[in-house]
Design a protein around this motif. Structure first.
Motif, PDB file in Angstrom:
ATOM      1  N   LYS A 110      -1.139  -6.210   9.745  1.00 15.62           N
ATOM      2  CA  LYS A 110       0.150  -5.930  10.365  1.00 15.62           C
ATOM      3  C   LYS A 110       1.076  -5.371   9.281  1.00 15.62           C
ATOM      4  CE  LYS A 110      -0.016  -9.411  14.046  1.00 15.62           C
ATOM      5  NZ  LYS A 110       0.707 -10.548  14.681  1.00 15.62           N
ATOM      6  N   VAL A 111       2.077  -4.632   9.729  1.00 14.55           N
ATOM      7  CA  VAL A 111       3.004  -3.977   8.806  1.00 14.55           C
ATOM      8  C   VAL A 111       4.373  -4.627   8.925  1.00 14.55           C
ATOM      9  CG1 VAL A 111       4.110  -1.793   8.209  1.00 14.55           C
ATOM     10  CG2 VAL A 111       1.742  -1.805   9.000  1.00 14.55           C
ATOM     11  N   ARG A 112       5.010  -4.851   7.776  1.00 19.34           N
ATOM     12  CA  ARG A 112       6.352  -5.426   7.781  1.00 19.34           C
ATOM     13  C   ARG A 112       7.340  -4.388   8.326  1.00 19.34           C
ATOM     14  NH1 ARG A 112       8.413 -10.611   6.619  1.00 19.34           N
ATOM     15  NH2 ARG A 112       7.578 -10.704   4.488  1.00 19.34           N
ATOM     16  N   SER A 113       8.086  -4.765   9.335  1.00 17.07           N
ATOM     17  CA  SER A 113       9.038  -3.862   9.970  1.00 17.07           C
ATOM     18  C   SER A 113      10.233  -3.596   9.057  1.00 17.07           C
ATOM     19  CB  SER A 113       9.522  -4.459  11.292  1.00 17.07           C
ATOM     20  OG  SER A 113      10.606  -3.730  11.806  1.00 17.07           O
TER      21      SER A 113
ATOM     22  N   VAL B 115       0.846  -1.185   0.000  1.00 20.87           N
ATOM     23  CA  VAL B 115       0.000   0.000   0.000  1.00 20.87           C
ATOM     24  C   VAL B 115       0.882   1.236   0.000  1.00 20.87           C
ATOM     25  CG1 VAL B 115      -1.882  -1.140   1.222  1.00 20.87           C
ATOM     26  CG2 VAL B 115      -0.153   0.066   2.533  1.00 20.87           C
ATOM     27  N   GLU B 116       0.353   2.325  -0.546  1.00 17.71           N
ATOM     28  CA  GLU B 116       1.086   3.586  -0.586  1.00 17.71           C
ATOM     29  C   GLU B 116       0.596   4.490   0.525  1.00 17.71           C
ATOM     30  OE1 GLU B 116       1.713   7.444  -3.539  1.00 17.71           O
ATOM     31  OE2 GLU B 116       0.981   5.543  -4.350  1.00 17.71           O
ATOM     32  N   PHE B 117       1.512   4.980   1.370  1.00 21.70           N
ATOM     33  CA  PHE B 117       1.160   5.854   2.475  1.00 21.70           C
ATOM     34  C   PHE B 117       1.068   7.295   1.992  1.00 21.70           C
ATOM     35  CE2 PHE B 117       2.007   2.157   4.776  1.00 21.70           C
ATOM     36  CZ  PHE B 117       1.659   2.332   6.102  1.00 21.70           C
ATOM     37  N   LEU B 118       0.574   8.155   2.870  1.00 20.98           N
ATOM     38  CA  LEU B 118       0.408   9.552   2.514  1.00 20.98           C
ATOM     39  C   LEU B 118       1.722  10.192   2.100  1.00 20.98           C
ATOM     40  CD1 LEU B 118      -2.035  10.736   5.312  1.00 20.98           C
ATOM     41  CD2 LEU B 118      -2.563   9.887   3.029  1.00 20.98           C
ATOM     42  N   GLU B 119       2.820   9.709   2.661  1.00 24.15           N
ATOM     43  CA  GLU B 119       4.118  10.285   2.344  1.00 24.15           C
ATOM     44  C   GLU B 119       4.640   9.775   0.999  1.00 24.15           C
ATOM     45  OE1 GLU B 119       3.379   8.584   5.005  1.00 24.15           O
ATOM     46  OE2 GLU B 119       3.307  10.055   6.638  1.00 24.15           O
ATOM     47  N   ARG B 120       3.777   9.100   0.240  1.00 26.97           N
ATOM     48  CA  ARG B 120       4.125   8.548  -1.068  1.00 26.97           C
ATOM     49  C   ARG B 120       5.206   7.471  -0.977  1.00 26.97           C
ATOM     50  NH1 ARG B 120      -0.001  10.772  -1.667  1.00 26.97           N
ATOM     51  NH2 ARG B 120      -0.645  12.156  -3.351  1.00 26.97           N
ATOM     52  N   ARG B 121       5.286   6.808   0.158  1.00 24.64           N
ATOM     53  CA  ARG B 121       6.169   5.670   0.262  1.00 24.64           C
ATOM     54  C   ARG B 121       5.305   4.439   0.467  1.00 24.64           C
ATOM     55  NH1 ARG B 121       7.346   4.308   5.771  1.00 24.64           N
ATOM     56  NH2 ARG B 121       6.369   5.750   7.251  1.00 24.64           N
ATOM     57  N   THR B 122       5.817   3.310   0.081  1.00 25.74           N
ATOM     58  CA  THR B 122       5.032   2.093   0.169  1.00 25.74           C
ATOM     59  C   THR B 122       5.516   1.243   1.336  1.00 25.74           C
ATOM     60  OG1 THR B 122       6.493   0.946  -1.382  1.00 25.74           O
ATOM     61  CG2 THR B 122       4.560   2.080  -2.292  1.00 25.74           C
ATOM     62  N   ARG B 123       4.591   0.482   1.886  1.00 32.60           N
ATOM     63  CA  ARG B 123       4.903  -0.464   2.954  1.00 32.60           C
ATOM     64  C   ARG B 123       4.206  -1.774   2.631  1.00 32.60           C
ATOM     65  NH1 ARG B 123       6.131   1.835   7.971  1.00 32.60           N
ATOM     66  NH2 ARG B 123       6.464  -0.311   8.657  1.00 32.60           N
ATOM     67  N   GLU B 124       4.826  -2.858   2.996  1.00 34.77           N
ATOM     68  CA  GLU B 124       4.194  -4.157   2.821  1.00 34.77           C
ATOM     69  C   GLU B 124       3.334  -4.451   4.045  1.00 34.77           C
ATOM     70  OE1 GLU B 124       5.295  -8.827   1.809  1.00 34.77           O
ATOM     71  OE2 GLU B 124       6.867  -7.438   2.482  1.00 34.77           O
ATOM     72  N   ILE B 125       2.096  -4.816   3.796  1.00 32.44           N
ATOM     73  CA  ILE B 125       1.210  -5.193   4.892  1.00 32.44           C
ATOM     74  C   ILE B 125       0.826  -6.661   4.738  1.00 32.44           C
ATOM     75  CG2 ILE B 125       0.299  -2.861   5.131  1.00 32.44           C
ATOM     76  CD1 ILE B 125      -2.273  -3.852   3.749  1.00 32.44           C
TER      77      ILE B 125
ATOM     78  N   LEU C 190      -4.132   3.250   6.058  1.00 29.77           N
ATOM     79  CA  LEU C 190      -4.135   1.790   5.961  1.00 29.77           C
ATOM     80  C   LEU C 190      -5.560   1.245   5.939  1.00 29.77           C
ATOM     81  CD1 LEU C 190      -1.393   0.719   8.536  1.00 29.77           C
ATOM     82  CD2 LEU C 190      -1.288   0.457   6.060  1.00 29.77           C
ATOM     83  N   PRO C 191      -5.763   0.085   5.308  1.00 27.85           N
ATOM     84  CA  PRO C 191      -7.048  -0.595   5.491  1.00 27.85           C
ATOM     85  C   PRO C 191      -7.160  -1.091   6.930  1.00 27.85           C
ATOM     86  CG  PRO C 191      -5.519  -2.003   4.311  1.00 27.85           C
ATOM     87  CD  PRO C 191      -4.842  -0.668   4.449  1.00 27.85           C
ATOM     88  N   ARG C 192      -8.378  -1.328   7.370  1.00 32.62           N
ATOM     89  CA  ARG C 192      -8.590  -1.874   8.712  1.00 32.62           C
ATOM     90  C   ARG C 192      -8.904  -3.364   8.601  1.00 32.62           C
ATOM     91  NH1 ARG C 192     -12.538   3.202  10.147  1.00 32.62           N
ATOM     92  NH2 ARG C 192     -10.974   4.817   9.762  1.00 32.62           N
ATOM     93  N   SER C 193      -9.240  -3.974   9.703  1.00 39.06           N
ATOM     94  CA  SER C 193      -9.482  -5.409   9.689  1.00 39.06           C
ATOM     95  C   SER C 193     -10.596  -5.770   8.700  1.00 39.06           C
ATOM     96  CB  SER C 193      -9.836  -5.901  11.092  1.00 39.06           C
ATOM     97  OG  SER C 193     -10.994  -5.247  11.573  1.00 39.06           O
ATOM     98  N   GLN C 194     -10.440  -6.927   8.074  1.00 37.28           N
ATOM     99  CA  GLN C 194     -11.402  -7.409   7.085  1.00 37.28           C
ATOM    100  C   GLN C 194     -12.294  -8.467   7.732  1.00 37.28           C
ATOM    101  OE1 GLN C 194     -12.134  -6.929   3.566  1.00 37.28           O
ATOM    102  NE2 GLN C 194     -13.794  -8.248   4.253  1.00 37.28           N
TER     103      GLN C 194
ATOM    104  N   GLN D 153       4.437  -6.410  12.604  1.00 39.76           N
ATOM    105  CA  GLN D 153       4.036  -5.721  13.820  1.00 39.76           C
ATOM    106  C   GLN D 153       2.718  -4.987  13.585  1.00 39.76           C
ATOM    107  OE1 GLN D 153       7.427  -3.153  14.357  1.00 39.76           O
ATOM    108  NE2 GLN D 153       6.640  -1.566  12.989  1.00 39.76           N
ATOM    109  N   HIS D 154       1.991  -4.777  14.674  1.00 41.59           N
ATOM    110  CA  HIS D 154       0.770  -3.987  14.585  1.00 41.59           C
ATOM    111  C   HIS D 154       1.144  -2.539  14.284  1.00 41.59           C
ATOM    112  CE1 HIS D 154      -2.017  -7.084  15.909  1.00 41.59           C
ATOM    113  NE2 HIS D 154      -1.151  -7.417  16.855  1.00 41.59           N
ATOM    114  N   PRO D 155       0.447  -1.877  13.355  1.00 41.57           N
ATOM    115  CA  PRO D 155       0.788  -0.488  13.026  1.00 41.57           C
ATOM    116  C   PRO D 155       0.480   0.438  14.188  1.00 41.57           C
ATOM    117  CG  PRO D 155      -1.249  -1.133  11.935  1.00 41.57           C
ATOM    118  CD  PRO D 155      -0.693  -2.380  12.557  1.00 41.57           C
ATOM    119  N   GLU D 156       1.287   1.481  14.322  1.00 41.60           N
ATOM    120  CA  GLU D 156       1.062   2.464  15.374  1.00 41.60           C
ATOM    121  C   GLU D 156      -0.190   3.285  15.104  1.00 41.60           C
ATOM    122  OE1 GLU D 156       4.539   4.823  15.737  1.00 41.60           O
ATOM    123  OE2 GLU D 156       5.824   3.174  16.403  1.00 41.60           O
TER     124      GLU D 156
END
Length: 261
Positions: free
Chosen positions: A89-92, A11-21, A108-112, A100-103
């Motif tokens: 969860k987000v890949r550290s 997913v792409e965060f507001l800061e235009r960087r991506t994180r693996e969830i 981010l999407p929430r639980s499905q 880890q659980h996101p701060e």
């Protein structure tokens, strides 16, 4: 706890960087107490990544019934409801790349929601397996006023997260369940306000859910199920923060309609 997700995505965060969830399975069993058809209070909650939680929940139900003298003939009723989800969860970025659980869930999407239903009652015992419950497709149309720099975008699918919320215990106790909480045929369309006196743009969100009914409840899937669905199922949608947000000056125009296809 499970160390391997059921599935992953980027997913792409507001800061235009991506994180693996990663999407991790979670099974929750929650008790509640009832008297005269009214909910008195919530009881214990058990939560674990798999069905092993069911044994602990069963033992707790038996203990509570002994402690309070609850049986099939008691005026006091104890019920247990199960909710299956996938949680994010987000890949550290650490060397070990742990999950880890996101701060914060910002961006981010929430639980499905996967499914939720009544699984046991002190009056009726174990519910039949969910696979044996009659099922029905229900379709929703949710309309929400929007604003922001991208409010004219024709395809809004990249601007919002959408999910179905789990049902409250009073609805689950009646015998309604969500058999498949994954929204099918999800579409987000940009439409103009129909009222010329209150111009603006709307996100029109459509999709289909699978509901189920306890075969012991006597609910007619063709006639009685739609009013229950209209009263009890909530579709949540929220912006991911990239160019579109809710128009708070027109939130009273938000609405959700349900039909049986």
């Amino acid at each position: 706890m499970a160390e391997t997700p059921a599935r992953t995505e980027t997913v792409e965060f507001l800061e235009r960087r991506t994180r693996e969830i990663g999407w991790f399975p979670e099974v929750e069993v929650k008790f509640s107490y009832w008297h005269g058809g009214r909910r008195l209070m919530d009881g214990s909650t058990f939560c674990w990544p798999n069905d092993s939680v069911l044994q602990d929940a069963r033992e707790e139900g038996e203990r509570l019934c002994r402690a309070y003298g609850i049986d099939q003939n008691s005026s006091l009723e104890l019920i247990a409801c199960r909710c299956d989800r996938e949680v994010v969860k987000v890949r550290s970025a650490a060397i070990d790349r742990h999950w880890q659980h996101p701060e914060t869930d910002r961006g981010l999407p929430r639980s499905q929601l996967i499914s939720c239903r009544l699984i046991w009652s002190s009056k009726t015992g174990d519910a039949p397996p969910l696979a044996s419950w009659p099922r029905r497709m229900v379709t929703f149309t949710k309309t929400v006023p929007i604003a922001g720099e991208a409010k004219e975008a024709l395809d809004l699918s990249g601007y919002f997260f959408v999910r179905a919320k789990g049902l409250e215990h009073d609805v689950l106790r009646k015998g309604l369940a969500i058999g498949n909480g994954a929204i099918q045929d999800l579409a987000l369309e940009n439409v103009r306000a129909e009222c010329a006196d209150r111009p603006g743009r709307f996100a029109r969100i459509t999709g289909t859910l699978t509901v189920a009914v306890d075969p012991r409840a006597g609910i007619d899937c063709e006639t009685a199920i739609l009013p229950l669905v209209q009263e009890s199922i909530e579709i949540e949608s929220w912006p991911n923060g990239r160019g579109v947000h809710w128009d708070t000056t027109r939130l009273q125009e938000e609405r959700t309609d349900w039909v049986l296809p």
